[in-house]
Design an enzyme around this catalytic site. Structure first.
Site, mmCIF file in Angstrom:
data_model
loop_
_atom_site.group_PDB
_atom_site.id
_atom_site.type_symbol
_atom_site.label_atom_id
_atom_site.label_comp_id
_atom_site.label_asym_id
_atom_site.label_seq_id
_atom_site.Cartn_x
_atom_site.Cartn_y
_atom_site.Cartn_z
ATOM 1 N N LYS A 1 0.834 -1.209 0.000
ATOM 2 C CA LYS A 1 0.000 0.000 0.000
ATOM 3 C C LYS A 1 0.869 1.259 0.000
ATOM 4 C CE LYS A 1 -3.788 -2.441 2.324
ATOM 5 N NZ LYS A 1 -4.503 -2.716 3.587
ATOM 6 N N ASP B 1 -10.030 3.520 5.351
ATOM 7 C CA ASP B 1 -10.705 2.282 4.970
ATOM 8 C C ASP B 1 -12.224 2.420 5.058
ATOM 9 O OD1 ASP B 1 -8.991 0.325 4.040
ATOM 10 O OD2 ASP B 1 -8.362 -0.315 6.038
ATOM 11 N N GLN C 1 -4.097 -1.550 10.049
ATOM 12 C CA GLN C 1 -4.110 -2.804 9.293
ATOM 13 C C GLN C 1 -4.693 -3.928 10.150
ATOM 14 O OE1 GLN C 1 -3.173 -3.308 5.990
ATOM 15 N NE2 GLN C 1 -3.980 -5.374 6.271
#
Lengths: 281, 281
Positions: free
Chosen positions: A52, A119, A96
């Site tokens: 990412k 997210d 994460q």
């Protein structure tokens, strides 16, 4: 024989377009910054955030990885989130997942500032989805959406069978399809016969993480097949869908190289969107 | 011929059980208090909140109705919400929808304190649904759930076809069924052939507000039919489902007298739950 929905190539196109947006922001003195928090003990997660970060940097963002020690407990991670929430230079924060065993993920995500939640998983952001106006769609859902759009595959009025209902993946995907006008059949572990539904769907999305869950004959001719599952087996990575389904489908995502790279790309795209929203870009 | 899912009788049973819980709280000095905010210009809404207040008082709660003037604008309503958020004696706040034309309902609901949001419609509360742990389910969804439970109708492993996806009704109902183990087919305005799906469902829930949307032959023999729609026509109130469906269904809700009374009952039940959570009952 199905055409491939090539996520790697699509992600390259996303990166180019993103680089132009970032250049414009930078020329106005705004440098989009993404910070990712990850357990130092989780090698797979470290791999994900490195991918990412690499993609985001390629698009011109500042992307930092900060590791935490599971032994320090969830309090330390909450504090780290609190500092990033306050830091005006940080536009986007990613925690994460999965978190270390026993940590409450829903609770941890609720400590993110909703307008920095890259997210889109803060409870408030999930809730906005029900009103059809999320700040940003969760990355996997948005990645699938962009992949379809880049290939001019329409969704409105179509029947989408979505397998899986995890809050992080299956659920937002189903919501994305609904918000874009599809009739959604959402299947999961308690569905007695998933094949009954995949066979009736224009678009099959499997996010179960169960290799071979969808058989080659269980998609209807001409269907679009999106395979979100990825399981690492002795024979290499495998998706949920039998690759033989390519003989019937019109479009199919490869595993790997389909949804994965687009999910990675959407982290950067969401980060730039959040930056532009918060700092008026 | 289908048996009736009698919402009025079920609501009476809910009220009795609730009264015992409220008595216990009161004996400890805790008086559950519900405040409802409603436009003084909206006669239908006034009728709804009066029914909700009457039911709640019958269960022993303090229930107040406070009207607002649309001409004073949304700012005044936001201030009223703010005062109730701060008032320690208020356990549950309900903002009766719809708001006056042009007012932003999603924004207004986001000003509620999430732990006093009796309808479960604050974005954060909707988001908690995705994680499978709402504080309280939105009243219509919960009302249907209780109605099924009181009649010992199971949901797990069943196929539920839910028509409608409004954030206030159809969406939470679909989520409720999913959380309870049903495979959910969610249909809406853009679904080309709703009958294709109702015919395959064990449970049909229609929340479209379109009389006759589901034809008598469009439910499968033995299905459970939940009619959430209610439209006031010259011939009286009508549901979405042709009453002739009772000839095929195993269970069916009357309109009126099915889902409506249970929705009313759940306002009081949610209020008592929120009271107990916040004040440790």
């Amino acid at each position: 024989m199905a055409q491939r929905l090539d996520g790697r190539r699509a992600a390259e196109r996303v990166q180019e377009a993103l680089r132009r947006r970032v250049d414009q922001l930078v020329s106005r003195g705004i440098v989009p910054k993404l910070v990712m928090l990850v357990s130092e003990a989780d090698e797979i997660s470290l791999g994900h955030v490195r991918r990412k970060a690499r993609f985001a940097r390629g698009a011109g963002l500042v992307a930092e990885i900060r590791t935490f020690r599971p032994s320090e407990g969830p309090g330390a991670l909450r504090s780290a989130i609190g500092r990033l929430n306050e830091d005006d230079e940080v536009d986007a924060i990613l925690v994460q997942l999965p978190l270390p065993a026993g940590w409450d993920e829903g609770d941890m995500l609720s400590h993110l500032r909703p307008d920095k939640d890259v997210d889109g998983l803060h409870p408030q952001n999930l809730g906005r989805i029900a009103f059809g106006r999320p700040r940003v769609w969760p990355c996997t859902a948005r990645g699938i959406g962009e992949l379809l759009e880049l290939h001019e595959i329409g969704v409105r009025g179509k029947v989408a069978c979505v397998i899986g209902r995890s809050p992080l993946v299956g659920w937002p995907i189903a919501q994305w399809f609904m918000a874009h006008g599809a009739t959604v059949i959402q299947c999961h572990r308690q569905t007695p016969s998933i094949a009954t539904w995949t066979k009736q769907a224009d678009i099959v999305v499997s996010a179960a993480g169960a290799p071979g869950l969808v058989g080659a004959e269980e998609v209807r001719p001409g269907a679009v097949v999106i395979d979100v599952g990825i399981t690492y087996t002795e024979d290499g990575p495998r998706g949920d869908v039998d690759p033989g389904a390519a003989a019937r489908a019109s479009w199919i995502t490869p595993v790997p190289g389909g949804v994965g790279p687009m999910t990675v790309a959407m982290v950067a795209q969401n980060a730039v969107d959040l930056c532009a929203m918060r700092r008026g870009g």
